[in-house]
Design an enzyme around this catalytic site. Structure first.
Site, PDB file in Angstrom:
ATOM      1  CD  GLU A 114     -25.010  -0.773 -15.019  1.00 27.63           C
ATOM      2  OE1 GLU A 114     -25.811  -0.711 -15.948  1.00 27.63           O
ATOM      3  OE2 GLU A 114     -23.983  -1.494 -15.064  1.00 27.63           O
TER       4      GLU A 114
ATOM      5  N   GLY B  47       0.829  -1.200   0.000  1.00 26.78           N
ATOM      6  CA  GLY B  47       0.000   0.000   0.000  1.00 26.78           C
ATOM      7  C   GLY B  47       0.863   1.250   0.000  1.00 26.78           C
TER       8      GLY B  47
ATOM      9  CB  CYS C 118      -2.835   8.098   2.855  1.00 28.95           C
ATOM     10  SG  CYS C 118      -1.153   8.076   2.253  1.00 28.95           S
TER      11      CYS C 118
ATOM     12  NE  ARG D 107       3.490   4.653   7.406  1.00 30.42           N
ATOM     13  CZ  ARG D 107       2.641   3.675   7.256  1.00 30.42           C
ATOM     14  NH1 ARG D 107       2.177   3.052   8.286  1.00 30.42           N
ATOM     15  NH2 ARG D 107       2.245   3.309   6.057  1.00 30.42           N
TER      16      ARG D 107
HETATM   17  P1  RVP Z   1      -7.653   3.091   5.378  1.00 29.84           P
HETATM   18  O1  RVP Z   1      -8.158   1.747   5.755  1.00 29.84           O
HETATM   19  O2  RVP Z   1      -7.999   3.467   3.968  1.00 29.84           O
HETATM   20  O3  RVP Z   1      -8.113   4.147   6.333  1.00 29.84           O
HETATM   21  O4  RVP Z   1      -6.054   3.041   5.399  1.00 29.84           O
HETATM   22  C1  RVP Z   1      -5.325   2.659   6.526  1.00 29.84           C
HETATM   23  C2  RVP Z   1      -3.849   2.614   6.166  1.00 29.84           C
HETATM   24  O5  RVP Z   1      -3.366   3.895   5.787  1.00 29.84           O
HETATM   25  C3  RVP Z   1      -2.910   2.223   7.302  1.00 29.84           C
HETATM   26  O6  RVP Z   1      -2.878   0.854   7.572  1.00 29.84           O
HETATM   27  C4  RVP Z   1      -1.564   2.746   6.803  1.00 29.84           C
HETATM   28  O7  RVP Z   1      -0.930   1.857   5.918  1.00 29.84           O
HETATM   29  C5  RVP Z   1      -1.956   3.964   6.020  1.00 29.84           C
HETATM   30  N1  RVP Z   1      -1.670   5.196   6.746  1.00 29.84           N
HETATM   31  C6  RVP Z   1      -1.672   5.425   8.075  1.00 29.84           C
HETATM   32  N2  RVP Z   1      -1.345   6.706   8.276  1.00 29.84           N
HETATM   33  C7  RVP Z   1      -1.158   7.232   7.064  1.00 29.84           C
HETATM   34  C8  RVP Z   1      -0.762   8.602   6.746  1.00 29.84           C
HETATM   35  O8  RVP Z   1      -0.752   9.461   7.602  1.00 29.84           O
HETATM   36  N3  RVP Z   1      -0.469   8.855   5.486  1.00 29.84           N
HETATM   37  N4  RVP Z   1      -1.374   6.303   6.138  1.00 29.84           N
END
Ligand code: RVP
Length: 486
Positions: A468, A297, A304, A400
């Site tokens: 649709e 992902g 995100c 991160r």
């Molecule tokens: P969603 O289920 O679409 O809300 O996505 C969750 C995922 O988004 C997390 O498991 C992680 O991989 C990612 N994430 C978490 N924080 C962030 C960010 O701040 N960009 N992204």
């Protein structure tokens, strides 16, 4: 220009599962799976390692339903270890001695109460210096009926006719003892009457209720833990506390420094190590030889902004499919992480090659997720934020996405802070999610997830086809439990 001869990448809304001949009734479909080399689940679902999603409470609820909660890492290393222990302890039949809260007979009732409250227990065995059980002290609820004050000794306030169980006790015998004597907890003792464990009514009932729970060999619930790519200390602490799977938690794991460190961590721990996130074939090649699982992902998450901020990313169906091609060769499981809004997205991810799916926004609104319910314009919400958002990073999860910002303004966030509708208990959300995935298996005619991966085929959907597929030309009057308009 060659630069403009670019490959296409697809995501959930670009594809649908082609319906196929089937005799599979969704109820009978087997959704058990593997998330990493040595860890199996009864449902193919993980909760995201985010500070508004997974702490021990949600992790316990996830594992009881057969899935896996992955604890976030916006906390100290000590807290991580304590959180892991909370999950591992939750459904133990016999709570082992080192985890049993005990008090001494000469402590005061006040001290005993404070300790029990701190440890979150409502009663405790009273033991002497040799660990022999002298009695049981119960919580404050029945105290008014006993004529003891807070400064009296525990020995005055305890029940000293203790019912104990031998080490070989099983669930049924323990339950009988508790029913017969109308008690909530039974100390387990060895031949010398020394305390070796404790069985509680709560523990016995919890185990009975959750027959499909995800458990380790000893019957404890499974738990995952996110660790930073360079957080060896957290990895070792989580491993020693009993974590089943460690997730190297990184926005771009195809960073070679990250991979070196991940490999070093892998060599130091007993737990399985899942590495992510990645989104390409080449990244999968770089990881597959040492990792116990691959997590996919780059930018699909609901909160995100990676793709907007950095211009980089990979639409999720293509990302999963590329990684899965490589992973299948080595028989390493793949987890599709992020961007899943509906159960249909989840089963599409499996069709693309995932063995399990990870969701954040889907679970952030549940009772078991951290944070309280807030009301805005008469509707109920819970907070949900990206771990790369300013709020989460300034509270410690910063590495991160970017290291060492001194001030909030210095962060370059890749996530937003948001609110998500309040949803009630996790179990009903999971029921809808997994129920929808089972329906997908029915339409494709596959009884197991590995079979489904083989048999599923996609069709490409146009914008018109996508429109649709959603309710259209009507005004929705009642909310469905598994659909809300975007
Ligand atoms: P969603 O289920 O679409 O809300 O996505 C969750 C995922 O988004 C997390 O498991 C992680 O991989 C990612 N994430 C978490 N924080 C962030 C960010 O701040 N960009 N992204």
């Amino acid at each position: 220009s060659q630069k403009l001869e670019v490959p296409e990448a697809l995501t959930f809304d670009d594809v649908l599962l082609r319906p196929k001949e089937s005799r599979v009734e969704p109820d009978e479909a087997d959704v058990s799976t593997r998330v990493s080399t040595n860890v199996e689940l009864t449902i193919p679902v993980l909760s995201a390692a985010m500070d508004t999603v997974t702490e021990s409470e949600l992790a316990i609820a996830m594992a009881r339903e057969g899935g896996l909660g992955v604890l976030h890492r916006n906390m100290s290393v000590e807290e991580t270890a304590a959180e892991v222990e909370r999950v591992k302890r939750a459904d133990e039949l016999v709570i082992r001695r080192e985890n049993v809260v005990t008090v001494a007979p000469d402590q005061t009732v006040r001290e005993a109460d404070a300790m029990m409250e701190y440890e979150g227990v409502s009663g405790a065995p009273v033991v002497d210096d040799e660990d022999r059980v002298l009695g049981i002290i119960s919580g404050t609820d029945i105290r008014p009926y006993l004529e003891v004050g807070e400064s009296d000794a525990v020995s005055e306030a305890m029940t000293d006719e203790v019912i104990t169980a031998p080490e070989e006790v099983d669930a049924r015998e323990a339950l009988e003892l508790m029913y017969d004597h109308k008690i909530e907890r039974v100390p387990v003792v060895d031949e010398g009457d020394r305390l070796v464990g404790l069985v509680t009514m709560q523990g016995v009932l919890a185990r009975r209720e959750h027959t499909d729970a995800a458990r380790d060999e000893s019957g404890s619930l499974l738990v995952g833990v996110a660790v930073g790519p360079f957080e060896e200390e957290r990895a070792v602490a989580a491993d020693e506390a009993g974590a089943d799977v460690l997730f190297i938690d990184c926005a771009h794991a195809h960073n070679l420094n990250v991979l070196d460190s991940a490999e070093a961590i892998k060599s130091e721990v007993e737990a399985d190590v899942v590495v992510g996130n990645i989104g390409t074939r080449e990244a999968a090649e770089a990881v597959v030889d040492f990792a116990d699982g691959l997590k996919v992902g780059i930018g699909p998450g609901s909160i995100c902004t990676t793709r907007v901020v950095s211009g980089a990313g990979m639409p999720q169906i293509s990302a999963v499919a590329q990684v899965a091609d490589v992973a299948a060769r080595e028989d390493v499981p793949v987890i599709a992480d992020g961007g899943i809004r509906y159960s249909g997205d989840a089963i599409k991810a499996v069709a693309a090659g995932a063995d399990a799916v990870m969701l954040g926004s889907y679970f952030a609104g549940t009772d078991e997720a951290p944070g309280r319910v807030i009301t805005m314009n008469g509707k109920r919400y819970k907070q949900y934020r990206g771990m790369g958002s300013v709020g989460a990073m300034s509270e410690g999860g910063g590495d991160r996405y970017l290291k060492d910002a001194e001030e909030d303004e210095d962060f370059v966030p890749e996530g937003v802070e948001a609110a998500t509708p309040y949803k009630g208990p996790l179990s009903s959300e999971l029921h809808q999610l997994v129920g929808g995935m089972r329906s997908g298996m029915g339409y494709v005619g596959a009884e197991t997830l590995p079979g489904f991966k083989q048999r599923a085929e996609f069709v490409r959907v146009s914008q018109a086809g996508q429109t649709e597929g959603h309710p259209h030309d009507v005004t929705i009057t009642d909310e469905a439990p598994n659909y809300s308009p975007e």
